[in-house]
Design a protein around this motif. Structure first.
Motif, PDB file in Angstrom:
ATOM      1  N   CYS A 264      -4.226   7.131   3.734  1.00  0.00           N
ATOM      2  CA  CYS A 264      -3.736   6.085   4.777  1.00  0.00           C
ATOM      3  C   CYS A 264      -4.711   5.170   5.129  1.00  0.00           C
ATOM      4  N   ASP A 265      -6.071   5.874   5.527  1.00  0.00           N
ATOM      5  CA  ASP A 265      -7.305   5.169   6.114  1.00  0.00           C
ATOM      6  C   ASP A 265      -7.933   4.373   4.989  1.00  0.00           C
ATOM      7  N   ALA A 266      -7.717   4.822   3.809  1.00  0.00           N
ATOM      8  CA  ALA A 266      -8.278   4.210   2.563  1.00  0.00           C
ATOM      9  C   ALA A 266      -7.209   2.911   2.400  1.00  0.00           C
TER      10      ALA A 266
ATOM     11  N   MET B 169       2.747  10.166  14.670  1.00  0.00           N
ATOM     12  CA  MET B 169       4.172  10.246  14.533  1.00  0.00           C
ATOM     13  C   MET B 169       4.737  10.047  13.123  1.00  0.00           C
ATOM     14  N   PHE B 170       4.052   9.318  12.214  1.00  0.00           N
ATOM     15  CA  PHE B 170       4.628   9.362  10.904  1.00  0.00           C
ATOM     16  C   PHE B 170       4.013  10.294   9.816  1.00  0.00           C
ATOM     17  N   ARG B 171       5.149  10.887   9.180  1.00  0.00           N
ATOM     18  CA  ARG B 171       4.608  12.456   8.189  1.00  0.00           C
ATOM     19  C   ARG B 171       3.426  11.628   7.416  1.00  0.00           C
ATOM     20  N   VAL B 172       3.823  10.495   6.750  1.00  0.00           N
ATOM     21  CA  VAL B 172       2.569  10.103   5.809  1.00  0.00           C
ATOM     22  C   VAL B 172       1.398  10.197   6.341  1.00  0.00           C
ATOM     23  N   GLU B 173       1.113   9.752   7.619  1.00  0.00           N
ATOM     24  CA  GLU B 173      -0.062   9.499   8.304  1.00  0.00           C
ATOM     25  C   GLU B 173      -0.639  10.981   8.544  1.00  0.00           C
TER      26      GLU B 173
ATOM     27  N   TYR C  99       0.832  -1.187   0.223  1.00  0.00           N
ATOM     28  CA  TYR C  99       0.016  -0.105   0.135  1.00  0.00           C
ATOM     29  C   TYR C  99       1.049   1.133  -0.071  1.00  0.00           C
ATOM     30  N   GLU C 100       0.844   1.879  -1.322  1.00  0.00           N
ATOM     31  CA  GLU C 100       2.137   2.757  -1.576  1.00  0.00           C
ATOM     32  C   GLU C 100       1.956   3.989  -0.661  1.00  0.00           C
ATOM     33  N   ILE C 101       0.625   4.479  -0.061  1.00  0.00           N
ATOM     34  CA  ILE C 101       0.493   5.519   0.785  1.00  0.00           C
ATOM     35  C   ILE C 101       0.016   5.137   2.112  1.00  0.00           C
TER      36      ILE C 101
END
Length: 158
Positions: free
Chosen positions: A118-120, A107-111, A90-92
Motif C-alpha cells: 500500500c505504501d508503494a 482500519m482497512f484490512r488491505v492496509e 492501484y490494485e493493492i
C-alpha cells in the motif's frame, strides 16, 4: 458517524466492522446501482475545460472507485473530450489514495495485511500525479490515455 446513514446502513456497516474488521459500504452502492438515477442527476464531466486525472484504489471497500473512474473515462471517451484524461488504479490500496499514509489507514484490512504494498502504491500514486502535472497539464486540448480495461459492471467484491 456510523449512524448518520440510517438504521439499515448503520447496522450493516457495524456488522462489517465486527465480522470483517473493516468498514464496508459497497452494499450501499449495489442497492443504488439496482435502480439507476435520473440522467439530469449525472455529473457532466465532459464539460470540464481542462485535463482530468482519476485515481482509485483496487481494494476500496468504501466506494466502487475503480468502477466509477472507468465510467467517467468511458463518458469522456464517448464525448470526444478534447483535453488529456487518465485513470490510474492501484490494485493493492484502500480508498486512501494519498501521498502519505493516514493514521486511520489501519482500519482497512488491505492496509493492515499489505502495508508495504500500500505504501508503494501511494508512492507510485504521487509519482503519477507529478508526471501528469508535468507532462499532461495544459490549457490546450490534448490527447488522452485510454482505459483498455473499461467495463460496464461495477467491481464491488468485498
Amino acid at each position: 458517524m456510523i449512524f448518520a446513514f440510517g438504521s439499515e446502513v448503520s447496522s450493516r456497516m457495524l456488522r462489517s466492522l465486527l465480522l470483517k474488521r473493516e468498514p464496508d459500504t459497497l452494499f450501499y452502492y449495489k442497492e443504488i446501482f439496482k435502480n439507476p438515477g435520473h440522467p439530469e442527476a449525472e455529473i457532466m464531466v465532459e464539460k470540464i475545460q481542462g485535463p482530468i486525472l482519476l485515481l482509485s484504489g483496487g481494494r476500496d471497500v468504501i466506494a466502487p472507485s475503480k468502477w466509477i473512474c472507468r465510467q467517467i473515462m468511458d463518458r469522456l471517451h464517448k464525448n470526444d473530450f478534447p483535453y488529456a484524461y487518465s485513470h490510474h488504479n492501484y490494485e493493492i490500496l484502500s480508498n486512501y489514495v494519498t501521498p502519505a499514509r493516514p493514521v486511520s489507514a489501519s482500519m482497512f484490512r488491505v492496509e493492515r495485511t499489505n502495508r508495504a504494498e500500500c505504501d508503494a502504491s501511494r508512492e507510485n500514486c504521487w509519482k503519477d500525479i507529478m508526471a501528469f502535472l508535468r507532462n499532461r497539464w495544459s490549457d490546450q486540448p490534448a490527447g488522452n490515455e485510454a482505459d483498455p480495461e473499461n467495463t460496464a459492471e461495477p467491481d464491488m467484491e468485498s
